[in-house]
Scaffold this active site. Sequence first.
Site, PDB file in Angstrom:
ATOM      1  N   GLU A  42       0.837  -1.205   0.000  1.00 56.07           N
ATOM      2  CA  GLU A  42       0.000   0.000   0.000  1.00 56.07           C
ATOM      3  C   GLU A  42       0.877   1.263   0.000  1.00 56.07           C
ATOM      4  O   GLU A  42       1.776   1.412   0.813  1.00 56.07           O
ATOM      5  CB  GLU A  42      -0.910  -0.014   1.225  1.00 56.07           C
ATOM      6  N   LYS A 115      -9.156   3.076  -3.254  1.00 51.58           N
ATOM      7  CA  LYS A 115      -9.634   2.471  -2.013  1.00 51.58           C
ATOM      8  C   LYS A 115     -11.003   3.044  -1.647  1.00 51.58           C
ATOM      9  O   LYS A 115     -11.171   4.256  -1.506  1.00 51.58           O
ATOM     10  CB  LYS A 115      -8.611   2.753  -0.912  1.00 51.58           C
ATOM     11  N   CYS A 152      -6.103  -2.747   1.740  1.00 49.73           N
ATOM     12  CA  CYS A 152      -6.001  -2.720   3.201  1.00 49.73           C
ATOM     13  C   CYS A 152      -7.371  -2.822   3.884  1.00 49.73           C
ATOM     14  O   CYS A 152      -7.972  -3.889   3.900  1.00 49.73           O
ATOM     15  CB  CYS A 152      -5.230  -1.474   3.642  1.00 49.73           C
TER      16      CYS A 152
END
Length: 277
Positions: A42, A115, A152
């Site tokens: 990430e 994300k 994540c």
Amino acid sequence: MSLPMTEGEGTIAEIMQAMEAKHIPLIEEAGRQGVQILCLQEIFNTPYFCPGQDKSWYASAESVPGPTTDRMAEYAKKYNMVMIVPVYEREAAGFLYNTAAVIDADGTYLGKYRKNHIPHTTGFWEKFFFKPGNLGYPVFQTKYAKIGVYICYDRHFPDGARVLGLNGAEIVYNPSATVAGLSQYLWKLEQPAHAAANGYFMGCINRVGEEKPWNLGRFYGTSYFVDPRGQIIAQADEYKDELLIADFDLDMIEEVRNTWQFFRDRRPETYEKLVEL
């Protein structure tokens, strides 16, 4: 990958350059070993700066495609290797995203995932840095496989993981930055569950080491690959920088999905009330 230089040891530009430079030998090693798809962690070229709320890190955001993805595309083309490149994206002033670019094996930029689920809780002040993603759950047809990306905190939400399967993903990559504690237990629970529930492979990537001055905790690594049966087939170290490589037999996807009819036996009409919530 651990952080080679942190705040106070250089400018933001110098820290980013040092982090990218540290990745290059392992990217080259992946290419030499014939890796076909490579995913980095990430926001791979910065510290995980979200434990603080220092707007100076806004300066580390860049366009996607942009300078970093262009440089990574050179390695993709050199080694005929698909690359997933997570970076901090600046679309426009005040429009900043936690993004992963997907580059095909010939160096062609295929697109990006932003994300979708953004945490804002102790030590994870991500809404200070990122807008929620607005590109949905795209799947990219690469030279070697159809791949999707989850980033994540996304992994805590099964809904997007299911959509990636419905959209045709054969492999889903989850680049992460997560520290020891409750997360470490969930790390080996949620993603094998996504893989087994949807009949695809997953690559789960986490950084290692501790990062000052934030001192959020120890990034516990333990990157791994999991197959469509939910079995972990390869796992990296908890403490050291590492390139993790595994072979995927994509024929297993059809075998598993023919046994468990995840998509045929869905009952979306019974979920409507949940969707309305």
